[in-house]
Design an enzyme around this catalytic site. Structure first.
Site, PDB file in Angstrom:
ATOM      1  N   ASP A   1       3.658   1.980   1.257  1.00  0.00           N
ATOM      2  CA  ASP A   1       3.633   1.089   2.410  1.00  0.00           C
ATOM      3  C   ASP A   1       2.612  -0.022   2.176  1.00  0.00           C
ATOM      4  O   ASP A   1       1.632   0.156   1.441  1.00  0.00           O
ATOM      5  CB  ASP A   1       3.255   1.859   3.682  1.00  0.00           C
ATOM      6  CG  ASP A   1       4.316   2.865   4.088  1.00  0.00           C
ATOM      7  OD1 ASP A   1       5.489   2.679   3.711  1.00  0.00           O
ATOM      8  OD2 ASP A   1       3.966   3.837   4.781  1.00  0.00           O
ATOM      9  N   LYS A   2       2.833  -1.151   2.820  1.00  0.00           N
ATOM     10  CA  LYS A   2       1.962  -2.315   2.631  1.00  0.00           C
ATOM     11  C   LYS A   2       0.485  -1.962   2.805  1.00  0.00           C
ATOM     12  O   LYS A   2      -0.359  -2.378   2.005  1.00  0.00           O
ATOM     13  CB  LYS A   2       2.353  -3.413   3.628  1.00  0.00           C
ATOM     14  CG  LYS A   2       1.469  -4.643   3.578  1.00  0.00           C
ATOM     15  CD  LYS A   2       1.899  -5.671   4.613  1.00  0.00           C
ATOM     16  CE  LYS A   2       0.959  -6.865   4.621  1.00  0.00           C
ATOM     17  NZ  LYS A   2       1.353  -7.876   5.638  1.00  0.00           N
TER      18      LYS A   2
END
Length: 236
Positions: free
Chosen positions: A52-53
């Site tokens: 995830d970012k």
């Protein structure tokens, strides 16, 4: 955004991804991604898995189609060892266990995942390493690699990942919320959070490819280390 290359050979490259950097391009394509940066350097790069970012830590990309197929098969057959560390809300009880809840995409297509009997089998092992009463520092071992797996499994047991805006309240960690006596410094107009991004870190990844053992580790980034130091200090 700066990042560290952990390892590189003719088949793959392992990166210590900083929080805030996309692993691969999103649908809108407006933000730079790690894959784009690597593609600019190598010409072609292949996605094996994602972070995830706002998750930091170990991520691997393949350099050619053959390596991509081989490494992807290892991930699909659960022939990898993936360890994460995360800070969750509350004091976990029992302190270790295994979460077996199938996961699928939300029908609305809003980017969220849900637990459903119609979903894919998903397995997460967890172990609490430190108990700060309001928070717990947890080691996660994921046996499957579903999108948002640790995040939604943590929510399922009632202990969402700190600063998770999808499966928790998303609130940043403020020193004023931890210390009874807290005053802003003379140079501060408003308090800066100790942590405002997802408190999750991909710490290590291991697998065997063509009889060669690969083992990658990424040390905790400064923001998580600083938060842990503060929690330990206040816990004494």
């Amino acid at each position: 955004m700066k990042f560290e290359t952990i390892f590189e050979d003719d088949k793959l490259i392992a990166i210590n991804k900083p929080a805030g950097l996309l692993s691969i391009p999103d649908r809108e394509g407006k933000e730079v991604s790690l894959k784009q940066i690597l593609a600019d350097k190598y010409g072609e790069i292949f996605t094996v898995h994602r972070l995830d970012k706002n998750t930091s830590g170990v991520i691997v990309f393949a350099k050619d189609k053959a390596a991509h197929a081989e490494i992807s098969q290892l991930f699909e057959s659960r022939a990898t060892e993936k360890i994460y560390y995360g800070l969750v809300h509350g004091s976990i009880s029992p302190q270790s266990g295994k979460i077996e809840e199938p996961i699928m995409q939300h029908p609305s297509g809003n980017g969220k995942m849900i637990l459903s009997s119609k979903g894919k089998p998903s397995f997460t092992e967890y172990e609490m390493l430190e108990d700060f009463r309001r928070f717990s520092w947890v080691k996660f071992k994921i046996l499957t690699g579903r999108m948002h797996q640790i995040r939604i499994h943590s929510q399922f047991i009632g202990h969402s990942i700190v600063c998770d805006d999808l499966y928790g309240d998303g609130s940043p960690v403020l020193l004023s919320s931890l210390k009874k006596k807290y005053n802003l410094s003379k140079h501060e107009i408003e308090e800066r959070p100790i942590l405002s991004r997802l408190a999750l870190h991909s710490a290590s990844l291991k697998f065997v490819l063509n009889e060669e053992e690969y083992s990658f580790e990424a040390p905790l980034p400064k923001d998580l280390k600083a938060l842990l130091q503060q929690l330990r200090k206040l816990n004494n």
